[in-house]
Design an enzyme around this catalytic site. Structure first.
Site, PDB file in Angstrom:
ATOM      1  N   HIS A   1      -6.853  -5.392  10.411  1.00  0.00           N
ATOM      2  CA  HIS A   1      -6.649  -5.136   8.981  1.00  0.00           C
ATOM      3  C   HIS A   1      -5.385  -5.833   8.478  1.00  0.00           C
ATOM      4  CE1 HIS A   1      -4.207  -1.105   9.529  1.00  0.00           C
ATOM      5  NE2 HIS A   1      -3.409  -2.149   9.594  1.00  0.00           N
TER       6      HIS A   1
ATOM      7  N   ASP B   1       0.828  -1.207   0.000  1.00  0.00           N
ATOM      8  CA  ASP B   1       0.000   0.000   0.000  1.00  0.00           C
ATOM      9  C   ASP B   1       0.865   1.261   0.000  1.00  0.00           C
ATOM     10  OD1 ASP B   1       0.942  -0.363   2.605  1.00  0.00           O
ATOM     11  OD2 ASP B   1      -1.012  -0.962   3.385  1.00  0.00           O
TER      12      ASP B   1
ATOM     13  N   ASN C   1      -6.942  -3.497  14.580  1.00  0.00           N
ATOM     14  CA  ASN C   1      -8.345  -3.760  14.237  1.00  0.00           C
ATOM     15  C   ASN C   1      -8.496  -4.950  13.285  1.00  0.00           C
ATOM     16  OD1 ASN C   1      -7.363  -2.762  11.842  1.00  0.00           O
ATOM     17  ND2 ASN C   1      -8.698  -0.966  11.743  1.00  0.00           N
TER      18      ASN C   1
HETATM   19  P1  PGA Z   1       2.721  -1.944  12.518  1.00  0.00           P
HETATM   20  O1  PGA Z   1       1.585  -1.984  11.427  1.00  0.00           O
HETATM   21  O2  PGA Z   1       3.722  -2.992  12.103  1.00  0.00           O
HETATM   22  O3  PGA Z   1       3.297  -0.572  12.454  1.00  0.00           O
HETATM   23  O4  PGA Z   1       2.085  -2.261  13.815  1.00  0.00           O
HETATM   24  C1  PGA Z   1       1.082  -3.216  10.997  1.00  0.00           C
HETATM   25  C2  PGA Z   1      -0.150  -2.998  10.166  1.00  0.00           C
HETATM   26  O5  PGA Z   1      -0.871  -2.002  10.373  1.00  0.00           O
HETATM   27  O6  PGA Z   1      -0.430  -3.847   9.313  1.00  0.00           O
END
Ligand code: PGA
Length: 249
Positions: A142, A71, A140
């Protein structure tokens, strides 16, 4: 428990990184032209450091490898310090021998997001699909920016970030107001087409999302739960996440 997800529980975050980097470097040694799917965020940073270490020891070359990222923030150009392009360059690509032209990130300032998304999917297909996608997971549930509500059939598209994601990602910005509200992200279907999926989760705050991904019925409420249908998906987690999973099952 009917899902097919393999679970590796490591003691520490460093052990998670060693195991994940080992799997990725083994893949690339066996097939130097591997097509890797990569992710940003705090979680994969130690894994990228291990990959760089292995490369410096002459243990692996990425000269023929190709990468696609999950993304990019919508509205941030590739030269913006918080863009995922800059993250990937500074955390990984600048330190290994991969040619930058063979590293693909969505353009957060494309004139047409629709065309950008279609052409990204077409490039993945043209390269024969992703061999291994390295994922994180949001608090959450995702995966990429497939926020709760994302269907299993979703493909690369412009998405609105959830409040949870904006809050979680504000730690990388000076203030929460600076976090972009939209992103372009591959879809759940795009991710599920990878031949192998490796999801990393470290830290207490991810335990609940991982437990749900493993035990909720697959559904849009927790997009990571869709991974239960993948034939070759492994979660590598540290002890703080692992203890939670063990008490759940
Ligand atoms: P993070 O993000 O590794 O910064 O916790 C993971 C994600 O949002 O997929």
């Amino acid at each position: 428990m009917s899902h097919k997800i393999n679970i590796e529980i490591c003691e520490t975050q460093d052990d998670v990184a060693l195991l994940a980097a080992g799997k990725i470097t083994t893949l690339v040694r066996n097939n130097p032209q591997s097509i890797l799917g990569l992710s940003t965020g705090a979680t994969p940073i130690p894994t990228y450091e291990e990959i760089i270490r292995a490369h410096r020891k002459n243990a692996v070359s990425f000269a023929e490898a190709c990468t696609f990222n999950l993304d990019e923030y919508w509205g941030l150009g590739s030269d913006h310090p918080q863009s995922y392009r800059q993250f990937m360059n500074s955390r990984l690509f600048d330190h290994i021998d991969i040619p930058l032209w063979n590293t693909h990130l969505l353009n957060g300032k494309a004139a047409s997001p629709q065309l950008e998304c279609q052409s990204f999917e077409a490039s993945i297909l043209a390269r024969g699909g992703i061999d291994l996608w390295l994922l994180g997971i949001g608090v959450n549930g995702h995966i990429a920016f497939n926020e709760p509500g994302s269907p299993v059939s979703s493909r690369t598209r412009l998405v609105e970030l959830s409040k949870d994601s904006i809050k979680a990602n504000s730690r990388f910005f000076d203030s929460v107001d600076q976090v972009p509200q939209y992103a372009i992200s591959v879809g759940v279907a795009t991710i599920l087409e990878a031949r192998t999926i490796l999801l990393l989760a470290t830290g207490n705050n991810k335990a609940n999302a991982v437990a749900r991904a493993l035990s909720d019925p697959p559904g849009s409420d927790c997009p990571a739960s869709f991974l239960q249908s993948h034939p070759d998906c492994t979660f590598i987690v540290d002890r703080s996440v692992g203890s939670r999973i063990e008490t759940h099952h």
